[in-house]
Structure formats: C-alpha cells, structure tokens
Write a protein that holds these residues in place. Structure first.
Motif, PDB file in Angstrom:
ATOM      1  N   MET A 181       0.822  -1.206   0.000  1.00  4.18           N
ATOM      2  CA  MET A 181       0.000   0.000   0.000  1.00  4.18           C
ATOM      3  C   MET A 181       0.861   1.262   0.000  1.00  4.18           C
ATOM      4  SD  MET A 181      -3.226   0.845   2.402  1.00  4.18           S
ATOM      5  CE  MET A 181      -2.340   1.524   3.772  1.00  4.18           C
ATOM      6  N   LEU A 193       6.178  11.683   4.877  1.00  6.88           N
ATOM      7  CA  LEU A 193       5.383  10.862   5.789  1.00  6.88           C
ATOM      8  C   LEU A 193       5.628   9.382   5.498  1.00  6.88           C
ATOM      9  CD1 LEU A 193       3.179  11.040   7.947  1.00  6.88           C
ATOM     10  CD2 LEU A 193       1.523  10.870   6.152  1.00  6.88           C
ATOM     11  N   GLU A 219       7.008  11.945  10.219  1.00  5.32           N
ATOM     12  CA  GLU A 219       5.691  12.575  10.255  1.00  5.32           C
ATOM     13  C   GLU A 219       5.757  14.030  10.702  1.00  5.32           C
ATOM     14  OE1 GLU A 219       6.447   9.968  12.173  1.00  5.32           O
ATOM     15  OE2 GLU A 219       5.800  10.245  14.235  1.00  5.32           O
ATOM     16  N   PHE A 220       6.707  14.344  11.588  1.00  4.24           N
ATOM     17  CA  PHE A 220       6.782  15.743  12.029  1.00  4.24           C
ATOM     18  C   PHE A 220       7.196  16.651  10.885  1.00  4.24           C
ATOM     19  CE2 PHE A 220       9.135  19.328  13.807  1.00  4.24           C
ATOM     20  CZ  PHE A 220       8.102  19.921  14.494  1.00  4.24           C
ATOM     21  N   ALA A 259       4.224  17.284   8.627  1.00  2.98           N
ATOM     22  CA  ALA A 259       3.276  18.280   9.142  1.00  2.98           C
ATOM     23  C   ALA A 259       3.876  19.674   9.068  1.00  2.98           C
ATOM     24  CB  ALA A 259       2.889  17.936  10.573  1.00  2.98           C
ATOM     25  N   ILE A 289       3.737  21.056   5.575  1.00  2.00           N
ATOM     26  CA  ILE A 289       2.416  21.557   5.166  1.00  2.00           C
ATOM     27  C   ILE A 289       2.109  22.878   5.862  1.00  2.00           C
ATOM     28  CG2 ILE A 289      -0.051  21.115   5.346  1.00  2.00           C
ATOM     29  CD1 ILE A 289       0.402  18.364   4.526  1.00  2.00           C
ATOM     30  N   ILE A 290       2.350  22.934   7.182  1.00  2.00           N
ATOM     31  CA  ILE A 290       1.975  24.151   7.915  1.00  2.00           C
ATOM     32  C   ILE A 290       2.821  25.327   7.448  1.00  2.00           C
ATOM     33  CG2 ILE A 290       1.924  25.232  10.181  1.00  2.00           C
ATOM     34  CD1 ILE A 290       1.263  22.512  11.324  1.00  2.00           C
ATOM     35  N   THR A 349       4.939   4.764  13.320  1.00  2.00           N
ATOM     36  CA  THR A 349       4.423   4.028  14.462  1.00  2.00           C
ATOM     37  C   THR A 349       3.738   4.992  15.407  1.00  2.00           C
ATOM     38  OG1 THR A 349       5.062   2.861  16.439  1.00  2.00           O
ATOM     39  CG2 THR A 349       6.747   4.177  15.416  1.00  2.00           C
ATOM     40  N   ASN A 350       2.750   4.501  16.137  1.00  2.00           N
ATOM     41  CA  ASN A 350       2.111   5.341  17.138  1.00  2.00           C
ATOM     42  C   ASN A 350       2.758   5.169  18.503  1.00  2.00           C
ATOM     43  OD1 ASN A 350       0.329   6.832  15.748  1.00  2.00           O
ATOM     44  ND2 ASN A 350      -1.502   5.728  16.361  1.00  2.00           N
ATOM     45  N   SER A 374       8.662   6.826  17.912  1.00  2.00           N
ATOM     46  CA  SER A 374       8.227   7.626  16.778  1.00  2.00           C
ATOM     47  C   SER A 374       9.234   8.719  16.458  1.00  2.00           C
ATOM     48  CB  SER A 374       6.866   8.245  17.053  1.00  2.00           C
ATOM     49  OG  SER A 374       7.002   9.291  17.961  1.00  2.00           O
ATOM     50  N   MET A 431       8.619  11.788  15.913  1.00  2.00           N
ATOM     51  CA  MET A 431       8.304  12.976  16.707  1.00  2.00           C
ATOM     52  C   MET A 431       9.173  13.039  17.969  1.00  2.00           C
ATOM     53  SD  MET A 431       5.650  15.026  16.459  1.00  2.00           S
ATOM     54  CE  MET A 431       5.934  16.515  17.358  1.00  2.00           C
TER      55      MET A 431
END
Lengths: 347, 182
Positions: free
Chosen positions: B1, B45, B50-51, B54, B57-58, B124-125, B130, B132
């Motif tokens: 995916m 991502l 992931e940070f 984000a 984008i911001i 990963t959460n 992670s 982050m």
C-alpha cells in the motif's frame, strides 16, 4: 487485518462520519437561526415541520434548485475550484478526531477514522491550507468587494492562526504528546477537576483559543470578511446556488471542527464530567455510546456559546481586530506557554 | 500500500513541478508549487518523518505560499511572455542538469553511506519510537543551544524588519510630512 478489510472498514467509517458531519452542519444552521431569533425576541424558522425542524432540508433543496450563475469576467478554473477547496479542507480534519473510547471488533477503532500521533498538527495543517479557498474565491471573482473581503479574511486567518497554535502549546506540554487520544486520556482521571481548562490551569489558553477560533472561522464579532454593510458579501459576493452553499457549509463545518478540538483539548473529550462518581454502565452498548453522548453534548455547548456571542456582540473594526490579535492574544499566549512550562518544571 | 501511495504522490509531485514551469499565469504556477510541496509532505510521511511532513504543510504550503499568492494577487501580475530561448539550452542544458544532479546525488549517497529507504518503516504510534519523539529529543536535548541561538537570530531579524518598515522612522511622500507612530 488484511488490506481489503482495512479498506472496507475505513470506507464505512469515512462515509458515516461525513454524513453525520453534514447533518450536523445543517442542524447547526438551524440552531443558529433559532437561537439568534430568540435572542432578538422572535421565533426563527417555525413553519417547516415541527418547530421548523425540517428547515435545513428545504434550504438544501432550495440551493440545489437555484440558477447557477457564473459571471463572464471570472477566472473560471479557480472560481470553480475555490468552494471545493474550502469545503474539502473543512471536512477533512474531522478524520483525526476521536469521538469515544477505542472500542470495536478485532482491535478496530470504530469511533475514530484515523488514530495518528500527530493529530493536532494535522488539524493545524489542514486549517492553514483552508485559507486558499477564501483567497482564491476573492481573487478569481474579479470583483473589488470580493478581493477586499478575501484579503481581509486571509490576513485575519494568518494572524490568528499564530495565536491559535500558540494557545495549544500549553496543553501539548501537559500531555507530552500530539496524539489527541493521549491528550484526552491525560485529562480523564478525576472528571471535571482534571480537565485542562480547570485542573490544568489552561483557562487563559482556552480564552485565547476561543477568540482565535471566532476569528479563524470568520464568525461574529470577527466577521470582517463578509461585513455586509461595507463589502456586500465579501469573498462569496459572486457565488450563487450550490457554490455559495458550499462556502456556507464550510463555515459551519469549521465551527464544528473548532468545537471538537476545544472539547478534546480543554474540556476532557469524551470523558464524563462526573469522573468515577457514576459507576460505569454494565450494558456494552451503553458503555460504548455514553462517551459519544458526552462528546456531542460538549460540542453542542461550545456551538451554543458561539451563537450566543454572535447574537450579543457587535462587529470589531478592522484595526481593532489586528491590534487585538497581535498585541493582546499573541503575548498572552507566549506568557501562557512560559507559565505552563515553569509550573511543569516546578513539579 | 505504501508503494501505491508513493507512486501516486510522486506522480503528483512531478506533474505539479512540470505544470509549474509550463503555466504562463503566475497564480497557476504558485498553485502548482503548493501541489508539489504538499505531495513532498506525503513522501516525507511515507519515509517515516511525520513531524517533517506536518511542518512542511503548515510552514510551506500554509504560510509561505499564502504570501506568494498574496503578492501575485496584489500586484496583479500579468501573463508571462514566452521567449523561444536558445536551442543550445534545450539540447545541452537539460541533459547536463540531469547528469549533474545524478552525479551529485550518487556522491552524497556514497559519502554518507546511506542505504535503501523502506517505505512506511518508521511509521508508528508508539511514543518512544516515533520520529516525533526523536526529533524533539535532538532539538531540545542534544542541540538545545544551537536551536535557541537560531531562534534568537530569527527574532533579531524580525525586530530589524519591523524597525526598518516602521512608519515612525521616515518621511513619506513628497510633502515631507513626518508621519509619527500612532
């Protein structure tokens, strides 16, 4: 979990959440008309259905059936794209918002579309993209009122986004995470006393967030972008029929989003305000749906406050708006961050 | 995916970049640049950052590009006039740019000893693993002093800009009337 079942589950969740959000948007409009009516000592919509409850359906049908005018001088591609951007950005952020406790078959979360560990940043990012809908609508309409409205609105959104983002830092500091679930669970210990707004000493942050949220969603008393008396309609002057309705829906969807974020960050999310005073219900369905009830109730209170403020306060002047954002809210938000971090360091 | 997502968004990114060059109207180019930056965020991502996604984008799509579009709207910039350009630039220029980029990227990958990236690996959460967590650890523990010094540098730059742009420090217009602050 196979890819196929993941896909089907996600699709079901997305469809259900979108439908609920759109119905919520329709009835928020009715709530506003009813409440503002009562504040101004009149009844509001009362003819269609019992208590005017079918009014949103009729309104929807009306905007579908109206003639769709496109002025000749507009820049067509962007003119058509702008309402889609506005409504799309308003509806995407509901995807990371958790409504209830993580329950569901096979470890699958039925009350949240996607549990991501940067949930808060995703919401802020999508909000910052939403500016384009308004900015492009004003520019592509080729109308000076639209352009003025969209310039005002974009300037306002960019200015208040800073205060909004900074007001959330205190909450993130306390939770030590950007995951919305973790932020709620951190407030879940003792009911209303441990909510961030009270127990977390974040009431200053909540005030800043509230003000910035009014400005972010272009709502009264900060509804300068569509100040009817001076700009006829602001950025959506040239839009009619369903395209206007899309801007309208985007505004109310944004209100609901802002209410959801306020609920999650400051008002304890889906947790009960009474904490453990009431023993948890034994029935599994009641157990799963109780948190959703609290969540919706809190969002409803927030929306009620929104409409109340709209019915009570007059519009700000433009320079007052900018001064308030940059000279009051920004320093206050920074002081709140310093205070919160000192408090956390002291503990 | 992850591979499907990578192909889709890499395609978006390339299409946006090509569209950016081909469009003659500045606002279309600016919007294509937003598409490029947002698709780049998705690629970050997929690589487990992931940070960074984000923040991309911001900061880029949300703040910097809004200023770009503002400038285009306010100046009401017209369509770009196309010149045919030199034939040499077309036939030699583009291949040589591609060659130089390929050589540079190969050298950087070799010199840094970078391996093959696996899509979706670091996602990963789990708060301890992670990206982050690791980014904040580096920023606020190991590189705290450089980070804070940089922020003060930026603050000074902002103050300088405000001081220069402030209407209280200059004469405006021909009549020489001094406009005081407030």
């Amino acid at each position: 979990m196979t890819l196929l079942s993941f896909f089907i589950w996600s699709l079901i969740k997305v469809v259900v959440v979108s439908v609920v959000l759109l119905v919520g948007v329709a009835y928020t409009v009715l709530l506003e008309r009813k409440l503002v009516g009562r504040i101004q000592n009149r009844w509001g919509p009362s003819r269609v259905g019992p208590f005017g409850l079918l009014q949103p359906l009729v309104d929807g049908a009306k905007s579908f059936l109206k003639e769709d005018l496109i002025p000749t001088a507009v820049y067509r591609p962007l003119y058509l794209m702008a309402p889609i951007i506005a409504l799309g950005c308003a509806m995407i952020s509901i995807g990371v918002i958790p409504f209830g406790e993580p329950v569901g078959p096979k470890g699958f979360d039925i009350f949240e579309v996607a549990n991501v560990n940067i949930g808060l940043l995703v919401i802020l990012g999508i909000t910052s993209i939403g500016v384009y809908g308004i900015a492009l609508a004003g520019w592509s309409s080729n109308n000076k009122y639209s352009l003025l409205g969209s310039l005002r609105s974009s300037a306002q959104l960019i200015s208040y986004e800073l205060a909004l983002g900074l007001s959330l830092v205190g909450v993130v500091l306390r939770a030590g995470s950007l995951n919305l679930r973790t932020i709620v669970e951190q407030q879940a210990t003792r009911g209303i006393v441990s909510w961030n707004i009270f127990g977390g000493c974040q009431f200053v942050a909540f005030f800043i967030y509230l003000m910035a949220a009014y400005a972010e969603t272009n709502r009264s008393p900060f509804d300068l972008p569509e100040a009817e008396s001076e700009l006829t309609g602001g950025y959506h002057t040239e839009y009619s029929s369903m395209k206007f309705a899309m801007f309208f829906m985007a505004e109310y969807a944004n209100m609901i989003n802002v209410g959801c974020v306020a609920t999650l960050l400051f008002l304890g999310g889906w947790t009960s305000p009474l904490g453990n005073l009431i023993p948890p219900p034994q029935n599994i369905f009641v157990h799963a749906l109780m948190p959703v009830f609290w969540f919706v109730a809190k969002v409803f209170c927030f929306l009620f406050l929104y409409v109340w403020v709209r019915g009570t306060l007059p519009r700000f002047r433009y320079d007052q708006l900018m001064n308030f954002g940059w000279r009051v809210l920004m320093p206050l938000a920074i002081l709140n961050i310093i205070g919160t971090s000192l408090l956390l360091a002291y503990r | 995916m992850h591979l499907i997502l990578f192909i889709i968004f890499a395609g978006f990114c390339l299409a946006g970049a090509i569209n950016l060059l081909l469009q003659t109207h500045p606002i279309n180019s600016a919007l294509s640049l937003i598409v490029v930056m947002t698709s780049l965020a998705v690629l970050y991502l997929l690589l487990g950052a992931e940070f960074l996604a984000a923040a991309q984008i911001i900061v880029y799509s949300g703040a910097i590009m809004v200023l770009f579009t503002f400038v285009v709207m306010l100046l009401n910039a017209g369509r770009e006039e196309r010149t045919l350009g030199s034939r040499a630039a077309l036939s030699v220029g583009f291949p040589s740019v591609v060659a130089i980029l390929a050589v540079l990227s190969t050298i950087i990958i070799r010199a840094q000893g970078l391996g093959v990236a696996r899509l979706g690996e670091g996602l990963t959460n789990d708060p301890e693993k992670s990206n982050m967590f690791q980014v904040s650890r580096v920023l606020f523990h190991e590189l705290l002093l450089p980070f804070e010094v940089t922020s003060i540098l930026i603050l000074i730059a902002i103050l300088g800009a405000v001081a220069i742009a402030s209407p209280g420090h200059g004469y405006t217009g021909d009549d020489g009337e001094r406009i005081s602050h407030k």
